[in-house]
Design a protein around this motif. Structure first.
Motif, PDB file in Angstrom:
ATOM      1  N   ASP A 195       0.822  -1.205   0.000  1.00  0.00           N
ATOM      2  CA  ASP A 195       0.000   0.000   0.000  1.00  0.00           C
ATOM      3  C   ASP A 195       0.856   1.255   0.000  1.00  0.00           C
ATOM      4  O   ASP A 195       0.420   2.297  -0.473  1.00  0.00           O
ATOM      5  N   ILE A 213      -6.297   0.695   4.117  1.00  0.00           N
ATOM      6  CA  ILE A 213      -5.560   0.435   2.874  1.00  0.00           C
ATOM      7  C   ILE A 213      -6.514   0.628   1.706  1.00  0.00           C
ATOM      8  O   ILE A 213      -7.737   0.682   1.876  1.00  0.00           O
ATOM      9  N   THR A 216      -5.172  -2.798  -2.866  1.00  0.00           N
ATOM     10  CA  THR A 216      -4.290  -3.574  -1.991  1.00  0.00           C
ATOM     11  C   THR A 216      -5.082  -4.680  -1.309  1.00  0.00           C
ATOM     12  O   THR A 216      -4.604  -5.809  -1.168  1.00  0.00           O
TER      13      THR A 216
END
Lengths: 600, 168
Positions: free
Chosen positions: A318, A462, A466
């Motif tokens: 991320d 995130i 991701t």
């Protein structure tokens, strides 16, 4: 009597009662206007004023009475007191029930009677004690006698009698004993939910778990309290975790089932457990023995080992500093100070390995190399965002505080990459796992049922992309990685991560056989709905596990069995893992073309 | 004159007194009825609480699981046998059936599997046998309230719960 210049006439008849003060008026006819003055006049005036005041008061009272009569008779008004007659005599307030999410009773109170005595009124204490002792085999003659011969004017003889026992005591006809209405807390599920519900003492005061934290609400006796727990799932989880604890002669274990989208805890098990109706029955645990009242899931903080690689990989990807196609050196142990980071024997990866391979095989070295690209500050920030650094808020009083390094040095960064050097509660861990799998939104865990459709906003930790990658990676662990022996459930797309942490004992990592072996599974992986977590404390490898004590061998089978039982129960349609649509959603390239990042 | 007024007043007084007495007796009677009802209600409520506890004790999944393992030869449904309603094919029309049997009779002799039954959507499912729809009943737990109210004063039959109370 003198005649003055100013004479004020006084109306009314003044009779002879004025007596000798008015000698002239006696002789006069009653119709005459009599004038008086001086003291006599003052007295008369005073009397007149008094009469007027009293008359006015009586008039007013009559007016009020007649007004009220008219109101009641003609206008049909209702007095406030009228309604009191309609109500039954005030009920005793009984402590409110605790229900599971389907309305199954987890805790209830029933009315009982408690037997007391006034020793001063007891005539023949030994005889009374003998008779009572025959009725109640759980209390000896001596105990009764001691109570009946006491100095106080009130003593409980026995709490919570059933109607039959009450009848029997009445039949004895002992003077000086009596009953008081009482209530008794019952837990129909026994020990299975004991850690969550807690328990109430003999006077129905909550002193652990939900019973304690909602004591005020429950004592009011209003609506029952509905928990997020599903008793059917609770039983399945309890059964499977207990089976693993037995099989591997472990010290204890625990399990959690959480809704990945709402954060609701559907089941929570901590072993060993206790009977909430007899919370003090078992002897105090000896040194080194687990305490049955200790809730491992909320109060215990543990190093969770490789499960943290989920967070580590998510952080690395991320941040944008690590790509899925990157290769890291997962072969050469990392030396830092007097520590050396190495991998489990037999799991070493020669040369450079891709991010996916490092995750699949759960390489400590590779994970540590990955986090070097991100740095300790970003790691600390990310752990903070995931809610892993502070005490969480949960609806039970037993909540543990995570242990985090201070300061957060590079050595801590490297060990936290594979889940050592940071201790968190399992509930926090599973909440964070849910956020990684559900599209990247962290929602607080709860034990209280959320009303339909009311899902808290949550915090993004995130990106959705991701999260999608992480779902593929977690699926890979089950299809080909550390959980491939037992983690998979045909029909349900399970993904997850194993974790085997060496336990810290007396400040140092313990000898062999002191592992905390865990597995967290999420399913269905194409659209995660449930996270199932199991942890086994100090398992002893056996023939069946080929001597292994790792999460994949010890905890994953429990999670797989829980999922295969709960899936059909909750009506989750199975999917064909080989269908092209699912394949496209779950596939991941373990050997992509990409750059090699050398250790620095 | 005075005598007639007095008599009238006396008569009124007697009537009023009688009425008050009658009303007060009525009120006493009704109040007793109410308190009887309230007592019965409370007893019923207490019985319901005990029976609810008994019901949920009997319905404890742990107990049901144990009993099922002991007395039933049933196993939990394999996941592969759980299908959604959409996956079950509709019954073919008469015309389709006729077509199918015609096609099947044309193929007769070619293979052992030439029967006249319509093929299922997914042949591999058909090979495993008819798809059994797993019993996805959410729970039977919520239906207990009627049992409880019917049971009325039979709280004494709540053996498990009362045994737990006696056990202390």
């Amino acid at each position: 009597m003198k005649r003055g210049q100013t004479l004020i006439p006084l109306e009314g008849v003044i009779g002879s009662r004025l007596g000798p003060a008015l000698p002239e008026s006696v002789a006069q006819p009653s119709s005459m206007i009599v004038t008086v003055e001086g003291i006599a006049r003052q007295t008369l005036e005073q009397a007149r004023t008094r009469l007027v005041v009293v008359g006015a008061l009586f008039g007013l009272a009559l007016l009020v009475v007649s007004g009220r009569l008219i109101d009641l008779a003609v206008l049909g008004g209702t007095g406030a007191s009228n309604q009191n007659h309609m109500l039954p005599p005030a009920d005793r307030v009984v402590r409110a029930d605790i229900l599971d999410r389907n309305g199954h009773v987890l805790a209830t109170s029933i009315a009982t009677a408690s037997l007391f005595a006034d020793p001063a009124k007891i005539i023949d204490a030994p005889d009374a004690a003998r008779q009572l002792a025959t009725l109640f085999p759980d209390i000896t003659y001596g105990e009764f006698l001691q109570k009946l011969q006491g100095k106080s004017r009130f003593t409980w003889l026995r709490r919570h009698l059933t109607p039959r026992q009450q009848y029997d005591v009445n039949q004895l006809g002992i003077p000086g004993v009596g009953f008081q209405p009482d209530e008794r807390r019952l837990y129909p599920e026994g020990s299975e939910v004991a850690q969550v519900i807690g328990y109430a003492d003999i006077d129905s005061h909550g002193i652990a778990g939900i019973e304690q934290s909602f004591d005020g609400y429950l004592a009011k006796g209003t609506d029952p309290l509905r928990l997020s727990i599903d008793i059917r799932l609770q039983h399945i989880l309890h059964r499977e975790v207990a089976a693993q604890v037995d099989e591997f002669h472990a010290m204890g274990g625990g399990g959690l089932i959480m809704d990945t989208h709402t954060g609701e805890i559907l089941a929570m098990v901590s072993l060993p457990d206790f009977d909430p109706e007899q919370p003090g029955a078992e002897p105090k645990p000896a040194q080194g023995e687990p305490d049955p009242h200790f809730n491992r899931m909320t109060l215990g903080v543990y190093e969770m080992g490789s499960i943290f690689k989920v967070f580590n990989t998510a952080l690395a990807l991320d941040s944008g500093k690590v790509r899925l196609s990157d290769y890291f050196d997962a072969w050469h142990p990392i030396k830092i100070g007097r520590f050396t980071i190495h991998d489990f024997k037999g799991d070493e990866l020669p040369g450079y390995s891709s991010v996916a391979k490092i995750f699949e095989i759960s390489s400590n070295i590779g994970s540590a190399q990955m986090v070097k690209q991100v740095g300790p500050e970003a790691q600390e920030r990310f752990m903070d965002e995931l809610g892993l650094t502070k005490k969480m808020s949960l609806e039970v009083p037993e909540v543990g505080t995570p242990r985090i390094p201070h300061p957060w040095r590079p050595i801590n960064m490297l060990t936290i990459a594979f889940g050592h050097g940071i201790s968190v509660t399992p509930v926090q861990l599973v909440s964070a796992i849910c956020s990684i799998a559900n599209g990247g939104i962290l929602r607080p865990a709860t034990l209280i049922e959320r009303p339909d459709g009311e899902v808290p906003q949550g915090v993004r930790v995130i990106s959705n992309e991701t999260s999608d990658t992480m779902r593929r990676l977690m699926r890979l662990v089950v299809t080909g990685g550390t959980a491939k022996q037992f983690g998979n459930v045909p029909g349900y797309l399970v993904g997850g991560k194993t974790g085997t942490a060496e336990k810290i004992m007396l400040g140092a990592y313990a000898k062999k056989h002191a592992n905390l072996s865990s597995f967290v599974g999420v399913f269905p992986m194409n659209d995660p709905r449930y996270a199932v977590f199991a942890t086994i404390d100090e398992p002893h490898g056996n023939k069946k596990s080929a001597g292994f004590e790792t999460g994949g061998w010890v905890a994953a089978p429990a999670v797989a069995r829980v999922i295969s039982s709960m899936g059909p129960l909750l009506g989750i349609p199975p999917v064909d893992a080989d269908s092209p649509v699912i394949q496209a959603k779950m596939e991941i390239d373990v050997n992509p073309v990409g750059r090699h990042i050398a250790p620095n | 004159m005075i005598r007639i007024t007095t008599l009238l007043w006396i008569a009124l007084l007697v009537v009023a007194g009688g009425t008050v007495m009658h009303v007060s007796y009525q009120v006493r009677h009704v109040e007793k009825h109410i308190s009887d009802l309230a007592r019965d209600t409370r007893q019923e409520q207490e019985a319901i609480r005990i029976l609810t506890a008994e019901w949920d004790t009997l319905n404890d999944p742990q107990r049901i699981d144990g009993l099922a393992k002991r007395y039933l030869a049933l196993e939990s449904t394999p996941i592969a046998r759980v299908v959604t309603l959409e996956e079950i094919p509709l019954r073919p029309s008469e015309e389709q059936l006729a077509n199918l049997s015609a096609a099947a009779s044309a193929k007769v002799g070619k293979g052992p599997r030439g029967n006249s039954r319509p093929a299922l959507n997914r042949p591999e499912e058909a090979a495993k046998g008819p798809p059994a729809v797993a019993l996805l009943t959410t729970t039977t737990i919520n239906t207990h309230s009627e049992h409880v109210t019917q049971a009325g004063n039979t709280a004494g039959e709540a053996r498990l719960v009362l045994a737990r109370v006696e056990r202390r």
